[in-house]
Enzyme design. Structure first.
Site, short mmCIF file in Angstrom:
data_model
loop_
_atom_site.label_atom_id
_atom_site.label_comp_id
_atom_site.label_asym_id
_atom_site.label_seq_id
_atom_site.Cartn_x
_atom_site.Cartn_y
_atom_site.Cartn_z
N HIS A 1 -9.67 2.28 0.62
CA HIS A 1 -8.21 2.16 0.61
C HIS A 1 -7.83 1.51 -0.72
CE1 HIS A 1 -4.17 1.23 1.46
NE2 HIS A 1 -4.26 0.91 2.74
N HIS B 1 -2.13 8.65 5.91
CA HIS B 1 -2.44 7.30 5.44
C HIS B 1 -3.85 6.98 5.92
CE1 HIS B 1 -1.74 3.23 4.10
NE2 HIS B 1 -2.10 2.77 5.28
N CYS C 1 0.81 -1.23 0.00
CA CYS C 1 0.00 0.00 0.00
C CYS C 1 0.84 1.28 0.00
CB CYS C 1 -0.96 -0.03 1.18
SG CYS C 1 -2.10 -1.43 1.09
#
Lengths: 413, 319
Positions: free
Chosen positions: A334, A297, A166
């Site tokens: 996400h 994040h 990620c």
């Protein structure tokens, strides 16, 4: 030559000349940005794969429009990952004013981030359920994807896929920035692309990283994340190439680090995150007190949010409670290997418009994590330098610093 | 970018064994893929085949085979470079890892697919899913060795070997770290279990010259400029004719610092079934030294580096 991205070193400044995106909030960057500022959500029940046995059926899934399907058919694209990448790259190049033919005369690179190869096997997952003992080709070779994209955009020099979970999108942009600043590249197409499939949702269901409800980052109720799909592309160019079209921002700094702590969990001390943010600031030639905004994040998992808070508190000290921060993951999910790239797009637009989009699903931030979380509605703020964070499985960390340029070239949006 | 980079250590696991036996086999014109019995090597069997028992392999209950290979190869590269584990512990952010992974942990994925099928598509193992990522080899190697600097995993076209060296050079020259362990840990597994499987891991230790000198490293090989410009790269290339020894490779490798190359007449085939429109990149060979190395009379040897097609050869080494 002397600015936040190359001060004192006679290094070329790296500018963001074009943006492109495909997300659950829309087919292009304008729709993404309008949706983020308006506080809209792109989260909805998944429709592209079976919902059974998933911890949560909500996701930032993209429902292909007729125009997107027509594009896929026209270019004979048979994977969503290639479709999203090309749609976003087309938009970004057009936005930057570059044509493919003109790019052929330049030293051009391509650096894209993504996460798992199963992105390429949408059909195969269903076949696995149905075909018994038959072997299924999993189409998990990234070389094919990068070849396809490099050929499509006639990139004859470096074409690279970065796959750091990620953090991939953020790492890809950082590498691209350094290719221009240090290696003589003139233009680099960079960013991230990723897709959803049932395998990923089953995996994250098993890991309990999926929330049973909604992403609620930095709240006491945070209990996991939801995933999304899409692509975010930035056209980075050497300052000397700047055309008449306005540029968005300078890509001024980047950092890389690894927690070396756990395969899926972050180091709760936040040491790796402190390091990566500090590197990015140093690379940009700015101090912690110069940072006006952080695009977090902000995945909404208890461990990640706690770690990110600890790191910001460590690096920024008491100012951590002052700097306006936000997470766009509640709005688009996400997006894994594309998350950092889409967040970079949002960060750049925040600098351009001097506006920070709200973090959705947050009534009251966690008093244990006292950050200045923008929630409720978009906030107007004076922004010169902004930071964007990404933290991935395997302990891979990335951070980017963007700086405002040419404040007078944009009309009031 | 400026500043010389030194290659100070090599770690290698191949179906023929470690780097010494691998290079010896190359010198004897032995083709690893043909002679190592890859068809009988089960996925993930390399460390078992070679009888490797490193304590570093005990860091997790389950490790993907490519992660195991990377951990061992990196340990060997560190040892070869004379870098003690406590040097990493004292300066964990000074060391980075940059690996190539075009196919990633295929054995773990296949295992998960089998398990998913057995469970009627309802449940996936969290342990296996945790090891799905393409960056699992680099991440696990970092975990095993406590390396906290840049940790990047990349994939690319057939020039991936060169891209790796270029990105490693970028990390070093821009001061992201002073030492990079770079290379690959790959398997040719492609989802078809009936096909031969070959695992390879090769990791170089690259250091900034001043750092290597500072710590008193033995003389290494200088990595000079790496030129990647290849205007025709995006276009399919005609298939090259069969090679004869000694014969220059028809299309010189795009490395400016390397003068010429020759093969050992070992075309290792096209195990991935990419097709005949590409050059047979999977070949054994060797590349003559750069001018600089010639002056220093260091001779030449060949290093295997991953490429899209599996393993290609690049390089110069061993002072």
């Amino acid at each position: 030559m002397a600015d936040a991205s190359g001060r004192g070193l006679s290094l070329p400044r790296v500018l963001v000349a074009g943006l492109g995106s495909v997300s659950a909030l829309g087919e292009d960057t304008a729709q993404l940005w309008d949706g983020l500022l308006a506080g809209r959500t792109g989260i909805k029940p998944v429709a592209n794969f079976r919902q059974e046995h998933l911890r949560n059926v909500l996701a930032g899934e993209i429902r292909l429009s007729a125009a997107q399907r027509e594009y896929a058919e026209r270019y004979r694209l048979d994977s969503r990952i290639a479709l999203f990448a090309r749609l976003a790259m087309d938009e970004a190049l057009k936005d930057a004013g570059w044509t493919r033919a003109y790019l052929q005369k330049k030293k051009v690179g391509l650096v894209l981030g993504t996460s798992l190869g199963m992105s390429l096997v949408e059909k195969s997952i269903d076949q696995l359920d149905e075909c018994g003992g038959e072997q299924v080709d999993t189409y998990d070779d990234f070389a094919g994807l990068v070849e396809e994209l490099a050929d499509a955009y006639r990139v004859s020099s470096e074409a690279l896929i970065v796959t750091t979970a990620c953090a991939a999108g953020t790492n890809a942009i950082g590498i691209a920035k350094d290719m221009i600043r240090h290696e003589g590249y003139e233009v680099v197409l960079c960013g991230g692309v990723d897709t959803l499939d049932r395998m990923k949702y089953l995996g994250h269901s098993a890991l309990n990283t999926l929330t049973p409800t909604l992403i609620r980052p930095f709240t006491p109720e945070r209990d996991g994340t939801l995933f999304g799909e899409g692509a975010g592309i930035l056209v980075l160019e050497r300052e000397s190439l700047a055309q008449e079209l306005p540029t968005y921002a300078a890509c001024a700094g980047t950092g890389y680090s690894c927690d070396a702590h756990h395969i899926t969990g972050p180091d709760p001390s936040g040491a790796g995150a402190v390091k990566v943010m500090g590197q990015a600031l140093e690379d940009a030639g700015i101090q912690a007190e110069d940072v006006d905004h952080i695009n977090l994040h902000g995945s909404g998992t208890p461990l990640n949010d706690g770690m990110e808070y600890a790191a910001i508190r460590e690096l920024f000290g008491p100012a951590a409670a002052r700097i306006p921060v936000t997470s766009i993951k509640p709005a688009i999910g996400h997006v894994m290997g594309a998350a950092g790239a889409l967040e970079a797009v949002a960060t750049v637009l925040s600098l351009r418009d001097q506006k920070i989009p709200p973090t959705l699903n947050v009534a009251a931030p966690d008093p244990e994590l006292p950050l200045n979380l923008v929630c409720g509605e978009a906030r107007v703020a004076a922004l010169e330098h902004a930071l964007s964070n990404s933290f991935g499985f395997g302990g891979c960390n990335g951070a980017l610093v963007f700086s405002r340029v040419n404040a007078d070239q944009w009309t009031d949006p | 970018m400026t500043g010389d980079i030194l290659l100070t250590g090599i770690g290698l696991l191949s179906p023929l064994g470690g780097k010494e036996s691998f290079f010896r086999a190359l010198g004897e014109a032995e083709a690893p893929c043909r002679t190592a019995g890859n068809g009988s090597l089960p996925p993930g069997g390399l460390t078992e085949l070679l009888g490797i028992k490193s304590p570093k392999l005990q860091i997790a209950r389950y490790l993907d085979p490519l992660a195991k290979n990377a951990i061992v190869a990196l340990e060997e590269a560190m040892g070869d470079a004379g870098i003690a584990p406590d040097a990493v512990a004292q300066d964990p952010y000074g060391f980075g890892i940059l690996l190539a992974a075009t196919r990633g942990p295929g054995a773990t994925r296949n295992k998960a697919y089998e398990q998913l099928r057995a469970r009627q598509g309802k449940l996936l193992s969290s342990t296996l899913f945790s090891n799905f990522g393409y960056n699992i080899a680099a991440a696990t190697a970092a975990l095993a060795h406590g390396i906290k600097g840049p940790n990047l995993t990349v994939a690319g076209r057939s020039n991936l070997s060169l891209l790796l060296l270029r990105r490693a050079r970028q990390l070093l020259a821009t001061g992201r770290c002073h030492t990079v362990f770079t290379g690959f840990s790959e398997s040719l597994v492609n989802g078809q279990a009936a096909r031969p499987v070959s695992e390879w891991s090769c990791i170089f230790c690259l250091e900034r010259t001043e750092r290597a000198r500072q710590r008193g490293a033995r003389a290494g090989v200088v990595l000079t400029e790496i030129e990647l410009e290849s205007p025709g790269l995006a276009q399919p290339r005609p298939c090259a004719p069969a090679f004869r020894l000694p014969r220059a490779i028809p299309q010189p490798l795009p490395v400016a610092a390397l003068a010429e190359a020759e093969t050992l007449d070992l075309d290792l085939g096209d195990p991935l079934g990419i097709g005949p429109e590409y050059l047979p990149l999977l070949q054994a060979g060797r590349i003559k030294a750069t001018e600089r190395l010639r002056v220093e009379k260091t001779g030449y040897i060949a290093l295997p580096v991953s490429s899209r097609h599996g393993v290609s050869l690049l390089g110069v080494a061993r002072a």
